[in-house]
Design a protein around this motif. Sequence first.
Motif, short mmCIF file in Angstrom:
data_model
loop_
_atom_site.label_atom_id
_atom_site.label_comp_id
_atom_site.label_asym_id
_atom_site.label_seq_id
_atom_site.Cartn_x
_atom_site.Cartn_y
_atom_site.Cartn_z
N GLU A 33 0.83 -1.20 0.00
CA GLU A 33 0.00 0.00 0.00
C GLU A 33 0.87 1.25 0.00
OE1 GLU A 33 -3.40 2.01 2.94
OE2 GLU A 33 -1.96 0.55 3.72
N ALA B 14 -0.86 9.43 1.37
CA ALA B 14 -2.14 8.73 1.24
C ALA B 14 -3.16 9.35 2.19
CB ALA B 14 -1.95 7.25 1.58
N ALA B 15 -4.40 9.29 1.82
CA ALA B 15 -5.46 9.89 2.62
C ALA B 15 -5.50 9.30 4.02
CB ALA B 15 -6.80 9.69 1.93
N SER B 16 -5.17 8.03 4.14
CA SER B 16 -5.25 7.36 5.44
C SER B 16 -4.20 7.85 6.44
CB SER B 16 -5.09 5.85 5.24
OG SER B 16 -3.84 5.55 4.62
N VAL B 17 -3.16 8.52 5.95
CA VAL B 17 -2.10 8.97 6.85
C VAL B 17 -1.93 10.48 6.82
CG1 VAL B 17 -0.89 6.79 6.49
CG2 VAL B 17 -0.18 8.80 5.19
N ARG B 18 -2.64 11.15 5.93
CA ARG B 18 -2.49 12.59 5.78
C ARG B 18 -2.82 13.30 7.10
NH1 ARG B 18 -5.60 13.60 1.00
NH2 ARG B 18 -3.94 12.37 0.02
N ARG C 124 -1.95 4.52 14.94
CA ARG C 124 -3.14 3.72 15.22
C ARG C 124 -2.82 2.24 15.03
NH1 ARG C 124 -6.76 7.25 10.96
NH2 ARG C 124 -6.74 9.24 12.12
N GLU D 210 -4.18 0.16 13.20
CA GLU D 210 -4.27 -0.18 11.77
C GLU D 210 -3.05 0.28 10.97
OE1 GLU D 210 -6.52 1.54 13.56
OE2 GLU D 210 -7.41 3.17 12.38
N ASP D 211 -2.15 1.02 11.59
CA ASP D 211 -0.89 1.38 10.93
C ASP D 211 0.15 0.26 11.05
OD1 ASP D 211 -1.35 4.68 12.23
OD2 ASP D 211 -1.72 4.01 10.16
#
Length: 123
Positions: free
Chosen positions: A44, A59-63, A84, A86-87
Amino acid sequence: QLQASGGGVVQAGGSLRLSCAASARTSETYAMAWFRQVPRKEREFVAAVRWSGANKYHAASVRGRFTIAKVNANTVSLQMNSLRPEDTAVYYCAADTTRPGNPDFRWTSYEYWGQGTLVTVSS
């Protein structure tokens, strides 16, 4: 040719900083990036920086939580805050030496890879 470091175990909400150092290369670097991978999932995109001009992409998930930076001519870092669970993943650094435009988000576009460093975020 790429050596990643800085992974480890951290509690949710904590921070880690990853570094990736490149040994001498014979071709020009156009971008460096970080990807991550968990078992049974595709690698990813996390973040990338254009080596000339230092434009950054996340990426949007980490921005807003992660920041990629060009440290010097051979080193890229990834500052990870507010981590988090999920990271949790193996994080890989990568170098693109063939595409002079903006960084590509596809892992298949990168020719050189570090060995991966494990980041574990506990809840």
